[in-house]
Design a protein around this motif. Structure first.
Motif, PDB file in Angstrom:
ATOM      1  N   ILE A   1      -7.148  -6.792   2.062  1.00 35.28           N
ATOM      2  CA  ILE A   1      -7.504  -5.973   3.224  1.00 35.28           C
ATOM      3  C   ILE A   1      -9.017  -6.039   3.409  1.00 35.28           C
ATOM      4  N   VAL A   2      -9.440  -6.434   4.600  1.00 34.41           N
ATOM      5  CA  VAL A   2     -10.882  -6.459   4.894  1.00 34.41           C
ATOM      6  C   VAL A   2     -11.285  -5.308   5.807  1.00 34.41           C
ATOM      7  N   SER A   3     -10.310  -4.746   6.535  1.00 38.84           N
ATOM      8  CA  SER A   3     -10.592  -3.614   7.413  1.00 38.84           C
ATOM      9  C   SER A   3      -9.337  -2.754   7.533  1.00 38.84           C
ATOM     10  N   TYR A   4      -9.518  -1.448   7.357  1.00 36.52           N
ATOM     11  CA  TYR A   4      -8.422  -0.480   7.501  1.00 36.52           C
ATOM     12  C   TYR A   4      -8.996   0.689   8.279  1.00 36.52           C
ATOM     13  N   ARG A   5      -8.606   0.801   9.549  1.00 35.34           N
ATOM     14  CA  ARG A   5      -9.042   1.926  10.380  1.00 35.34           C
ATOM     15  C   ARG A   5      -7.917   2.951  10.372  1.00 35.34           C
ATOM     16  N   ASP A   6      -8.197   4.112   9.826  1.00 34.28           N
ATOM     17  CA  ASP A   6      -7.198   5.144   9.572  1.00 34.28           C
ATOM     18  C   ASP A   6      -7.343   6.262  10.605  1.00 34.28           C
ATOM     19  N   TYR A   7      -6.400   6.319  11.535  1.00 37.09           N
ATOM     20  CA  TYR A   7      -6.417   7.320  12.601  1.00 37.09           C
ATOM     21  C   TYR A   7      -5.472   8.452  12.225  1.00 37.09           C
TER      22      TYR A   7
ATOM     23  N   SER B   1       0.837  -1.205   0.000  1.00 29.00           N
ATOM     24  CA  SER B   1       0.000   0.000   0.000  1.00 29.00           C
ATOM     25  C   SER B   1       0.869   1.251   0.000  1.00 29.00           C
ATOM     26  N   LEU B   2       1.959   1.231   0.757  1.00 24.39           N
ATOM     27  CA  LEU B   2       2.859   2.394   0.768  1.00 24.39           C
ATOM     28  C   LEU B   2       3.556   2.560  -0.576  1.00 24.39           C
ATOM     29  N   ARG B   3       3.971   1.450  -1.180  1.00 21.39           N
ATOM     30  CA  ARG B   3       4.617   1.513  -2.491  1.00 21.39           C
ATOM     31  C   ARG B   3       3.662   2.125  -3.524  1.00 21.39           C
ATOM     32  N   LEU B   4       2.416   1.680  -3.513  1.00 26.27           N
ATOM     33  CA  LEU B   4       1.424   2.196  -4.457  1.00 26.27           C
ATOM     34  C   LEU B   4       1.075   3.651  -4.170  1.00 26.27           C
ATOM     35  N   LEU B   5       1.040   4.035  -2.905  1.00 25.52           N
ATOM     36  CA  LEU B   5       0.798   5.428  -2.534  1.00 25.52           C
ATOM     37  C   LEU B   5       1.890   6.318  -3.120  1.00 25.52           C
ATOM     38  N   LEU B   6       3.137   5.905  -2.958  1.00 26.63           N
ATOM     39  CA  LEU B   6       4.262   6.686  -3.502  1.00 26.63           C
ATOM     40  C   LEU B   6       4.240   6.721  -5.029  1.00 26.63           C
ATOM     41  N   ALA B   7       3.738   5.654  -5.640  1.00 26.62           N
ATOM     42  CA  ALA B   7       3.640   5.593  -7.099  1.00 26.62           C
ATOM     43  C   ALA B   7       2.396   6.332  -7.621  1.00 26.62           C
ATOM     44  N   LYS B   8       1.573   6.822  -6.702  1.00 24.57           N
ATOM     45  CA  LYS B   8       0.325   7.526  -7.021  1.00 24.57           C
ATOM     46  C   LYS B   8      -0.639   6.631  -7.800  1.00 24.57           C
ATOM     47  N   ASP B   9      -0.585   5.346  -7.509  1.00 27.73           N
ATOM     48  CA  ASP B   9      -1.453   4.358  -8.150  1.00 27.73           C
ATOM     49  C   ASP B   9      -2.625   4.057  -7.215  1.00 27.73           C
ATOM     50  N   MET B  10      -3.620   4.917  -7.249  1.00 25.80           N
ATOM     51  CA  MET B  10      -4.752   4.774  -6.347  1.00 25.80           C
ATOM     52  C   MET B  10      -5.661   3.610  -6.745  1.00 25.80           C
ATOM     53  N   ILE B  11      -5.703   3.278  -8.029  1.00 26.16           N
ATOM     54  CA  ILE B  11      -6.490   2.121  -8.473  1.00 26.16           C
ATOM     55  C   ILE B  11      -5.844   0.848  -7.909  1.00 26.16           C
ATOM     56  N   GLY B  12      -4.525   0.757  -8.021  1.00 27.80           N
ATOM     57  CA  GLY B  12      -3.812  -0.388  -7.458  1.00 27.80           C
ATOM     58  C   GLY B  12      -3.948  -0.442  -5.947  1.00 27.80           C
ATOM     59  N   TYR B  13      -3.881   0.723  -5.309  1.00 32.32           N
ATOM     60  CA  TYR B  13      -4.019   0.803  -3.853  1.00 32.32           C
ATOM     61  C   TYR B  13      -5.382   0.254  -3.433  1.00 32.32           C
ATOM     62  N   ALA B  14      -6.426   0.731  -4.062  1.00 39.58           N
ATOM     63  CA  ALA B  14      -7.776   0.253  -3.734  1.00 39.58           C
ATOM     64  C   ALA B  14      -7.925  -1.225  -4.071  1.00 39.58           C
ATOM     65  N   GLY B  15      -7.167  -1.697  -5.053  1.00 37.96           N
ATOM     66  CA  GLY B  15      -7.212  -3.096  -5.444  1.00 37.96           C
ATOM     67  C   GLY B  15      -6.700  -4.051  -4.380  1.00 37.96           C
ATOM     68  N   LEU B  16      -6.057  -3.520  -3.344  1.00 42.44           N
ATOM     69  CA  LEU B  16      -5.605  -4.361  -2.224  1.00 42.44           C
ATOM     70  C   LEU B  16      -6.765  -4.757  -1.311  1.00 42.44           C
ATOM     71  N   TRP B  17      -7.894  -4.035  -1.428  1.00 38.66           N
ATOM     72  CA  TRP B  17      -9.062  -4.285  -0.589  1.00 38.66           C
ATOM     73  C   TRP B  17      -9.856  -5.474  -1.107  1.00 38.66           C
ATOM     74  N   ALA B  18     -10.483  -6.196  -0.195  1.00 38.82           N
ATOM     75  CA  ALA B  18     -11.478  -7.195  -0.571  1.00 38.82           C
ATOM     76  C   ALA B  18     -12.661  -6.452  -1.187  1.00 38.82           C
ATOM     77  N   VAL B  19     -13.403  -7.112  -2.029  1.00 33.10           N
ATOM     78  CA  VAL B  19     -14.561  -6.485  -2.673  1.00 33.10           C
ATOM     79  C   VAL B  19     -15.484  -5.860  -1.628  1.00 33.10           C
ATOM     80  N   ASP B  20     -15.616  -6.508  -0.473  1.00 32.40           N
ATOM     81  CA  ASP B  20     -16.479  -5.983   0.593  1.00 32.40           C
ATOM     82  C   ASP B  20     -15.676  -5.405   1.761  1.00 32.40           C
ATOM     83  N   GLY B  21     -14.399  -5.089   1.514  1.00 35.19           N
ATOM     84  CA  GLY B  21     -13.550  -4.509   2.557  1.00 35.19           C
ATOM     85  C   GLY B  21     -14.033  -3.135   2.991  1.00 35.19           C
ATOM     86  N   VAL B  22     -13.604  -2.724   4.169  1.00 30.28           N
ATOM     87  CA  VAL B  22     -14.065  -1.470   4.777  1.00 30.28           C
ATOM     88  C   VAL B  22     -12.868  -0.592   5.132  1.00 30.28           C
ATOM     89  N   MET B  23     -13.026   0.710   4.918  1.00 33.81           N
ATOM     90  CA  MET B  23     -12.059   1.708   5.385  1.00 33.81           C
ATOM     91  C   MET B  23     -12.825   2.640   6.308  1.00 33.81           C
TER      92      MET B  23
END
Length: 152
Positions: free
Chosen positions: A118-124, A15-37
């Protein structure tokens, strides 16, 4: 058996690698279809919960237009007793796209993975720090309510 890159630690690193690459589609692709942020410190007019990979992708689509993340300056990953859960502390640094202003922001995330996604990502993260970074409360609010583009 889940391959190492698809463990919760591997997913966080990717996720950090994709963030630095500005690949938000790839970043979101790490989530399960029903994953939660989730954003436990969300302010008014800011989403507290995104449900599903598509919602995460939509939410992150405009992120590189707001913030140019150039490096992760600090990173510590704590393994929970559940092998599918980590607590990640990290600091991102870069520039605010609209102003060119430098920024540094600290984050803490509690991440849960199952079956290599990723099924759950709680971002504080701090909305107050976000407002400072973007130049004030009005700019911060506009980034999340005007035009539908947002960041986290």
């Amino acid at each position: 058996m889940t391959e190492p890159s698809r463990t919760v630690r591997g997913l966080f690193a990717e996720s950090l690698r994709l963030l630095l690459a500005k690949d938000m589609i790839g970043y979101a692709g790490l989530w399960a279809v029903d994953g939660v942020m989730e954003f436990p410190f969300a302010t008014a007019n800011y989403p507290a919960r995104l449900e599903g990979r598509a919602a995460v992708e939509d939410y992150l689509r405009g992120y590189p237009d707001l913030l140019d993340v150039q490096e992760i300056t600090e990173q510590t990953v704590h393994q929970a007793t559940d092998p599918d859960v980590v607590v990640a502390e990290f600091e991102a640094a870069g520039r605010v796209v609209a102003t060119g202003r430098l920024y540094r922001m600290r984050y803490v995330a509690v991440i849960t993975a199952r079956d290599g996604e990723i099924v759950s990502y709680r971002d504080y993260w701090s909305p107050l720090a976000g407002a400072e970074i973007l130049g004030g409360l009005d700019e911060f609010t506009a980034a999340f309510t005007g035009g539908g583009e947002s960041t986290g």
